[in-house]
Motif scaffolding. Structure first.
Motif, PDB file in Angstrom:
ATOM      1  N   MET A  26       0.835  -1.199   0.000  1.00 25.45           N
ATOM      2  CA  MET A  26       0.000   0.000   0.000  1.00 25.45           C
ATOM      3  C   MET A  26       0.872   1.252   0.000  1.00 25.45           C
ATOM      4  O   MET A  26       1.815   1.346   0.796  1.00 25.45           O
ATOM      5  CB  MET A  26      -0.890  -0.014   1.237  1.00 25.45           C
ATOM      6  N   ASP A  27       0.543   2.182  -0.894  1.00 26.55           N
ATOM      7  CA  ASP A  27       1.285   3.446  -0.946  1.00 26.55           C
ATOM      8  C   ASP A  27       0.928   4.263   0.296  1.00 26.55           C
ATOM      9  O   ASP A  27      -0.252   4.541   0.544  1.00 26.55           O
ATOM     10  CB  ASP A  27       0.892   4.200  -2.227  1.00 26.55           C
ATOM     11  N   VAL A  28       1.945   4.656   1.084  1.00 25.01           N
ATOM     12  CA  VAL A  28       1.664   5.330   2.353  1.00 25.01           C
ATOM     13  C   VAL A  28       1.083   6.738   2.162  1.00 25.01           C
ATOM     14  O   VAL A  28       0.445   7.275   3.046  1.00 25.01           O
ATOM     15  CB  VAL A  28       2.920   5.417   3.258  1.00 25.01           C
ATOM     16  N   PHE A  29       1.270   7.332   0.995  1.00 21.57           N
ATOM     17  CA  PHE A  29       0.768   8.702   0.767  1.00 21.57           C
ATOM     18  C   PHE A  29      -0.701   8.700   0.348  1.00 21.57           C
ATOM     19  O   PHE A  29      -1.461   9.557   0.763  1.00 21.57           O
ATOM     20  CB  PHE A  29       1.605   9.393  -0.320  1.00 21.57           C
ATOM     21  N   THR A  30      -1.062   7.742  -0.499  1.00 21.41           N
ATOM     22  CA  THR A  30      -2.419   7.769  -1.063  1.00 21.41           C
ATOM     23  C   THR A  30      -3.280   6.592  -0.614  1.00 21.41           C
ATOM     24  O   THR A  30      -4.485   6.595  -0.832  1.00 21.41           O
ATOM     25  CB  THR A  30      -2.347   7.734  -2.608  1.00 21.41           C
ATOM     26  N   GLY A  31      -2.659   5.580  -0.022  1.00 20.81           N
ATOM     27  CA  GLY A  31      -3.401   4.382   0.389  1.00 20.81           C
ATOM     28  C   GLY A  31      -3.715   3.459  -0.773  1.00 20.81           C
ATOM     29  O   GLY A  31      -4.436   2.465  -0.621  1.00 20.81           O
ATOM     30  N   MET A  32      -3.135   3.758  -1.938  1.00 25.33           N
ATOM     31  CA  MET A  32      -3.426   2.946  -3.119  1.00 25.33           C
ATOM     32  C   MET A  32      -2.553   1.675  -3.140  1.00 25.33           C
ATOM     33  O   MET A  32      -1.361   1.757  -2.878  1.00 25.33           O
ATOM     34  CB  MET A  32      -3.120   3.784  -4.366  1.00 25.33           C
ATOM     35  N   PRO A  33      -3.163   0.509  -3.443  1.00 23.87           N
ATOM     36  CA  PRO A  33      -2.315  -0.695  -3.536  1.00 23.87           C
ATOM     37  C   PRO A  33      -1.444  -0.662  -4.784  1.00 23.87           C
ATOM     38  O   PRO A  33      -1.908  -0.270  -5.856  1.00 23.87           O
ATOM     39  CB  PRO A  33      -3.332  -1.843  -3.606  1.00 23.87           C
ATOM     40  N   ARG A  34      -0.182  -1.039  -4.635  1.00 22.68           N
ATOM     41  CA  ARG A  34       0.728  -1.048  -5.793  1.00 22.68           C
ATOM     42  C   ARG A  34       1.309  -2.456  -5.976  1.00 22.68           C
ATOM     43  O   ARG A  34       1.845  -3.025  -5.025  1.00 22.68           O
ATOM     44  CB  ARG A  34       1.874  -0.051  -5.571  1.00 22.68           C
ATOM     45  N   PHE A  35       1.237  -2.962  -7.151  1.00 21.97           N
ATOM     46  CA  PHE A  35       1.831  -4.266  -7.539  1.00 21.97           C
ATOM     47  C   PHE A  35       1.408  -5.403  -6.599  1.00 21.97           C
ATOM     48  O   PHE A  35       2.192  -6.307  -6.316  1.00 21.97           O
ATOM     49  CB  PHE A  35       3.365  -4.171  -7.583  1.00 21.97           C
ATOM     50  N   THR A  36       0.188  -5.356  -6.094  1.00 23.33           N
ATOM     51  CA  THR A  36      -0.260  -6.383  -5.144  1.00 23.33           C
ATOM     52  C   THR A  36      -0.976  -7.543  -5.837  1.00 23.33           C
ATOM     53  O   THR A  36      -1.311  -8.518  -5.175  1.00 23.33           O
ATOM     54  CB  THR A  36      -1.206  -5.786  -4.090  1.00 23.33           C
ATOM     55  N   MET A  37      -1.207  -7.422  -7.136  1.00 20.85           N
ATOM     56  CA  MET A  37      -1.905  -8.433  -7.932  1.00 20.85           C
ATOM     57  C   MET A  37      -3.258  -8.794  -7.300  1.00 20.85           C
ATOM     58  O   MET A  37      -3.698  -9.939  -7.335  1.00 20.85           O
ATOM     59  CB  MET A  37      -1.024  -9.673  -8.110  1.00 20.85           C
TER      60      MET A  37
END
Lengths: 501, 159
Positions: free
Chosen positions: A182-193
């Motif tokens: 999870m991106d700590v700035f936006t809360g968006m999941p990244r490369f988590t499939m």
């Protein structure tokens, strides 16, 4: 500084602290003496033991283990002439001839005295420099933190690599894998499939276990599996006389200073430290021709350097949160597992923990001297254990380590195994494990400080060049790059000259 | 009788192995780049989640290409050897089978005993005998018991 000396010493003189320091020393002596196992493998394999400990005890045990394993890696080098670790190679050059001449106890005495004094010197530097450095570090803001993390990565690529493009790839891979989750700035999941398992990111323990333990298991399976090194317990009493000590004291100090400086620079580690100290001892000796034939100064200089490296490498970890070596990165993991993020703030928030680590590490080196003095002969007997019997022990420890770090996560176990397989092959191709691990550890710090800096400066990169501390760090980065380019140029010139001849 | 040719897989050209590994890392860089392209860039002065991984993936692909060029320019080649391919494959095979079975059944203790015993048996170069078998089973039982007592009973890590 006052806080350092007004520290409540009952914390480190408690039964538990002393017990875990002694346990770390004993485990380190065993691990270092076992054929094929190094300090980094030992620290990674024994990391699961710390999951349920207090953070202070966990770090003290691992730091004591690291210091003791660095010393006991020399036991095989001296007794058998087979260096257990790369940093013990120069120690074998002069230690083994003394052992072969019938005085292994004397050679081990030089080695142990130098290791303990080197470790104590590193601990004293840690003691004296951490507080002033942490005070300076408190003035650092995001641009300086970004540049310091970058300096660490540039050092590990530029100064400690065989193949620069492959080391850069190791760093970039570590940085990329650190972005998973999870991106700590936006809360968006990244490369988590799309999986929840990866939302927390990849497990550092699984990566370390895969690279250091599983890949080592596969590597050990390629050695002489049934070989038993028969050792003679005769003359193994570890001892040197006062006159012998006085004859090598200068090189112990020289090696300790070199080792501490090398330890502070990320990516160099004990091998570089011990070789530089050996070369320096030989260069300044009145009898350089004696080196390689059983010269005591050829033992003490690299031994004191490789143990002083440990204290040096703990310095950037405690003050900046940047580990000086891959083994220290494992110690960082032990702190992170307990929710402690090292750096200048921790001196204000948890002073007892940090001062406890510093004083405890000093105590660990004294404990190492006392324990090793009486148990080296027993440690030497471990050389009779064949490799095939060690392999399942490392296998079990690696499994439990990767399983237990995040409360029974089977994904981490599978990942550690997969990384171990890939790691075994890429290790043969000169990719850098320390560079990868340091990049993974520093990845989130590097990214968050970069993004915050750019947000503060409204997208302008000027923020990295206009502040005094930033300019100093940029100067250091340029220096590291220039010295790396120079050494590559020297190497290629020497290779061309060799080819022409 | 002609000498037996070694397995090609146990001795590979360093340069060839480097190309394969660099291609592998190029592909990883590309995968990250493509995945990052689907993420928001951020607005105004806000730096989005795609910014950092995108730069790193581009650098990784570029470095992999540079690595290929420097490998190609090297005049000397060497070999990457796997001296005991059977032992390596057996060790990897046992580890993979153990993790797969553990995931499926959740039975750590019997499976770990089995895995340790199989590893000891396969890697011990002594010829098969009753003594070797007893030694293998004894060491396996001791190793598993020690790990169980230390980690499960003493440290409370439920295995």
């Amino acid at each position: 500084m006052q806080a350092l000396f007004s520290f409540d010493f009952s914390i480190i003189f408690s039964f538990q602290s002393i017990f875990f320091i002694c346990l770390g020393v004993v485990l380190g002596l065993l691990v270092g003496a076992l054929p094929g196992l190094s300090a980094s493998v030992g620290v990674a394999v024994l990391l699961p033991l710390t999951f349920t400990m207090e953070p202070l005890h966990a770090v003290l045990m691992l730091a004591a283990l690291y210091a003791a394993a660095e010393y006991s890696g020399s036991i095989t080098a001296i007794i058998l002439g087979i260096p257990g670790t790369a940093s013990a190679v120069p120690i074998a050059l002069d230690g083994h001839p003394i052992a072969k001449a019938g005085h292994p106890g004397r050679a081990l005495g030089y080695s142990l005295t130098a290791a303990a004094l080197g470790g104590i010197f590193g601990a004293l530097v840690l003691l004296l420099l951490t507080v002033p450095l942490a005070r300076i570090a408190l003035r650092f803001s995001d641009p300086e933190i970004f540049l310091l993390a970058l300096l660490g990565l540039v050092s590990v690529v530029g100064l400690g690599s065989k193949d620069i493009p492959k080391s850069i790839i190791s760093v970039l891979l570590g940085l990329l894998l650190a972005t998973v989750g999870m991106d700590v700035f936006t809360g968006m999941p990244r490369f988590t499939m799309g999986t929840f398992t990866l939302m927390e990111g990849l497990s550092l323990v699984a990566l370390i276990t895969g690279l250091f333990a599983f890949s080592e298991i596969f590597n050990m399976s390629q050695g002489d599996l049934g070989k038993r090194h028969v050792t003679d317990a005769k003359n193994l009493r570890v001892h040197i006389t006062w006159a012998e000590f006085k004859g090598v004291f200068k090189n112990i100090v020289r090696g300790s200073v070199i080792g501490t400086i090398i330890g502070i620079i990320p990516g160099l580690g004990p091998t570089v430290g011990s070789w530089i100290a050996y070369t320096e001892a030989k260069r300044t000796s009145k009898n350089p021709e004696k080196f390689g034939t059983g010269e005591p100064n050829g033992i003490v200089a690299p031994e004191s350097a490789s143990n002083a490296v440990v204290g040096g490498a703990l310095l950037p970890l405690l003050t900046l949160g940047i580990p000086g070596s891959a083994t220290v990165a494992v110690i960082l993991v032990a702190l992170l597992i307990h929710g402690v993020q090292p750096g200048p703030r921790v001196f204000i928030e948890q002073p007892d923990l940090i001062y406890g680590i510093i004083w405890g590490y000093l105590l660990a080196n004294i404990a190492m001297y006392v324990i090793a003095r009486f148990t080296t002969a027993q440690s030497a007997r471990l050389l009779t254990i064949p490799t095939y019997a060690l392999l399942p022990v490392v296998f079990m420890a690696a499994l439990i380590g990767s399983y237990g770090a995040r409360s029974g996560n089977m994904f981490d176990v599978a990942m550690a195994l997969a990384i171990g397989c890939v790691g075994y092959f890429v290790r043969k191709l000169d990719y850098s494990f320390p560079a990868f691990i340091l990049a993974f550890v520093l990845g989130s710090l590097l990214e968050s400080s970069l993004r915050r800096s750019l947000m503060i400066s409204q997208g302008s990169f000027d923020i990295f060049f206009t502040r005094t501390y930033s300019q100093i760090v940029i100067g250091l980065i340029v220096l590291v790059i220039a010295s790396s380019v120079y050494s590559q140029w020297k190497k290629s010139r020497a290779a061309k000259a060799g080819g022409a001849e | 009788m002609a000498a037996r040719r070694p397995l090609e897989l146990d001795k590979m050209s360093y340069k060839l192995a480097s190309y394969v590994s660099l291609l592998f890392f190029f592909a990883i860089g590309l995968a990250f780049f493509l995945a990052a392209s689907a993420m928001p860039d951020g607005d105004g002065y806000d730096v989005g989640p795609a910014f950092f991984p995108r730069i790193m993936s581009i650098l990784m692909m570029a470095t992999a290409v540079i690595g290929m060029v420097t490998t190609w320019r090297k005049s000397q080649d060497s070999h990457v050897e796997i001296s005991k391919p059977f032992q390596l494959l057996a060790t990897i095979g046992v580890a993979v089978a153990f993790v797969a079975l553990w995931t499926l059944t959740g039975q750590f203790l019997p499976l770990s005993f089995l895995a340790v015993a199989v590893l000891l048996h396969l890697l011990n170069p002594q010829p098969m005998s009753r003594g070797k078998l007893i030694k293998t089973l004894t060491i396996s039982a001791i190793v598993v018991a020690v790990f169980y007592v230390v980690f499960d009973l003493l440290l409370g890590l439920r295995l």
